[in-house]
Structures are given as C-alpha cells and as structure tokens.
Design a protein around this motif. Sequence first.
Motif, PDB file in Angstrom:
ATOM      1  N   ASP A 162       0.848  -1.189   0.000  1.00  0.00           N
ATOM      2  CA  ASP A 162       0.000   0.000   0.000  1.00  0.00           C
ATOM      3  C   ASP A 162       0.888   1.246   0.000  1.00  0.00           C
ATOM      4  O   ASP A 162       1.909   1.275   0.697  1.00  0.00           O
ATOM      5  CB  ASP A 162      -0.894  -0.022   1.247  1.00  0.00           C
ATOM      6  N   ASP A 163       0.531   2.282  -0.748  1.00  0.00           N
ATOM      7  CA  ASP A 163       1.406   3.454  -0.826  1.00  0.00           C
ATOM      8  C   ASP A 163       1.400   4.306   0.436  1.00  0.00           C
ATOM      9  O   ASP A 163       2.192   5.223   0.567  1.00  0.00           O
ATOM     10  CB  ASP A 163       1.109   4.303  -2.067  1.00  0.00           C
ATOM     11  N   THR A 164       0.543   3.993   1.399  1.00  0.00           N
ATOM     12  CA  THR A 164       0.579   4.732   2.666  1.00  0.00           C
ATOM     13  C   THR A 164       1.870   4.450   3.432  1.00  0.00           C
ATOM     14  O   THR A 164       2.266   5.234   4.283  1.00  0.00           O
ATOM     15  CB  THR A 164      -0.617   4.386   3.582  1.00  0.00           C
ATOM     16  N   ILE A 165       2.526   3.337   3.117  1.00  0.00           N
ATOM     17  CA  ILE A 165       3.756   2.987   3.829  1.00  0.00           C
ATOM     18  C   ILE A 165       5.011   3.494   3.123  1.00  0.00           C
ATOM     19  O   ILE A 165       6.119   3.313   3.619  1.00  0.00           O
ATOM     20  CB  ILE A 165       3.876   1.469   4.069  1.00  0.00           C
ATOM     21  N   ASP A 166       4.846   4.161   1.984  1.00  0.00           N
ATOM     22  CA  ASP A 166       6.010   4.727   1.297  1.00  0.00           C
ATOM     23  C   ASP A 166       6.560   5.886   2.109  1.00  0.00           C
ATOM     24  O   ASP A 166       5.811   6.618   2.773  1.00  0.00           O
ATOM     25  CB  ASP A 166       5.629   5.229  -0.092  1.00  0.00           C
ATOM     26  N   PHE A 167       7.870   6.077   2.034  1.00  0.00           N
ATOM     27  CA  PHE A 167       8.490   7.201   2.735  1.00  0.00           C
ATOM     28  C   PHE A 167       8.019   8.510   2.117  1.00  0.00           C
ATOM     29  O   PHE A 167       7.809   8.607   0.904  1.00  0.00           O
ATOM     30  CB  PHE A 167      10.016   7.101   2.674  1.00  0.00           C
ATOM     31  N   VAL A 168       7.862   9.526   2.959  1.00  0.00           N
ATOM     32  CA  VAL A 168       7.501  10.855   2.481  1.00  0.00           C
ATOM     33  C   VAL A 168       8.553  11.290   1.468  1.00  0.00           C
ATOM     34  O   VAL A 168       9.760  11.094   1.681  1.00  0.00           O
ATOM     35  CB  VAL A 168       7.425  11.854   3.658  1.00  0.00           C
ATOM     36  N   GLU A 169       8.098  11.880   0.376  1.00  0.00           N
ATOM     37  CA  GLU A 169       9.019  12.299  -0.680  1.00  0.00           C
ATOM     38  C   GLU A 169      10.121  13.195  -0.105  1.00  0.00           C
ATOM     39  O   GLU A 169       9.852  14.131   0.642  1.00  0.00           O
ATOM     40  CB  GLU A 169       8.257  13.059  -1.766  1.00  0.00           C
ATOM     41  N   GLY A 170      11.354  12.837  -0.431  1.00  0.00           N
ATOM     42  CA  GLY A 170      12.509  13.585   0.055  1.00  0.00           C
ATOM     43  C   GLY A 170      13.063  13.081   1.377  1.00  0.00           C
ATOM     44  O   GLY A 170      14.102  13.563   1.840  1.00  0.00           O
ATOM     45  N   PHE A 171      12.388  12.115   2.005  1.00  0.00           N
ATOM     46  CA  PHE A 171      12.835  11.613   3.310  1.00  0.00           C
ATOM     47  C   PHE A 171      13.165  10.126   3.273  1.00  0.00           C
ATOM     48  O   PHE A 171      13.441   9.530   4.305  1.00  0.00           O
ATOM     49  CB  PHE A 171      11.768  11.881   4.376  1.00  0.00           C
ATOM     50  N   GLY A 172      13.142   9.534   2.121  1.00  0.00           N
ATOM     51  CA  GLY A 172      13.455   8.113   2.003  1.00  0.00           C
ATOM     52  C   GLY A 172      14.948   7.864   2.056  1.00  0.00           C
ATOM     53  O   GLY A 172      15.766   8.787   1.981  1.00  0.00           O
ATOM     54  N   PRO A 173      15.323   6.601   2.184  1.00  0.00           N
ATOM     55  CA  PRO A 173      16.737   6.253   2.308  1.00  0.00           C
ATOM     56  C   PRO A 173      17.502   6.461   1.010  1.00  0.00           C
ATOM     57  O   PRO A 173      16.998   6.198  -0.073  1.00  0.00           O
ATOM     58  CB  PRO A 173      16.710   4.775   2.687  1.00  0.00           C
TER      59      PRO A 173
END
Length: 186
Positions: free
Chosen positions: A78-89
Amino acid sequence: MTSHPVTALLLVDVINSFFRPGDPNYYPQADQVLEPIRQLLDKARASGTLVVHTAERHREGIYDFEWAKLPVHHIEGDDTIDFVEGFGPLPGEPVVYKRRYSAFYATDMALMLREQNVSRLVTVGVKTNCCIRATVQDAFAGGFEPVVVREATNSNRPHLEEASLEDIWRYFGQVVPLSEGLELLA
C-alpha cells in the motif's frame, strides 16, 4: 566506551500514512516536524553520520496482534507505507521494518547499530507518545543513549506528547532543542 559516542540519526515512521491528508494516520500537526527533520537529515548526511530509517509494515491477509488495539494499517504494497518524498533512504542508509511501535522489538536494529559501533541515537519522527517513546525506551534498555529532538517529533494528542517527553527526559535519555540535535550530528 569511548569519550566521543558514535551517533546515528534514527527516523521513525516518516511515511505517507502520517503526513498525507486523507491517509489513515494523518494529523495536521505532523507536518510541523518535516522541516526540522529535513535539517537534521541534511546535517547527518553532510557529516557522514549513519542515517537509519524505520517504518511500520504489516502483511496482507495475515492477522497481527496489533489489530486488537488499532484498525488494520500499514499493509505491505500500500502506498501509505512509502516514505515521504525527500525523506526516504539513500543508497547505504539502512531501513529497519517493524511490526510494533518500537524499532527495536523483534528487529535487528540493536545488532546493526552495535556492528556500526553506535552508542547514541538522535531520534526523530512520529508519534511522540507511541512509536518514539517505545523506541527510546527499548534503546535505553539495550544500552544506547537516546536523544529526542523536541521540534522533530509530535503527536495528535498534545497532553500525551508532553507526558512522553517528560518521561523520556526523566527516565530514558535527553530531550534537546533542534540546535543541540544539529550539533550532535556534526
């Protein structure tokens, strides 16, 4: 223990679910932590400090004990678990997925940090009274020095946020302003 602790920056649940309007765990105050987290993240990356991302994930169609307290949420895919844009690893920044509030419970977080000689964790993200507090308590129990940056965490329940910060300061670690958090990542 050396006189200069090895520090890591730990981002807890900086995922869409809390920050994107309409998503299951969104609350408007969450947005207030993004700029302080961005500053800390930029400082850590510029100084070569280890950045660790952690996020809650659950399996589709598999019962989870957490459902007894909360509605079904943070399902893999589900895309709710994607990291906020710009804050991912970025490449080389580890991600630790968790099924409970604490980033230490039933994960390899402590092992990974010890292998990197980390002894101090600057911890940021959401929510202060739940995942931040649980992570900090388990970090302390595991022999790590937790530091929470005041401006880089909050909750939709301010009275619990304040009580949790008091507990963290009194029993588990430090609660510091953004300026001190930035200094620790230099």
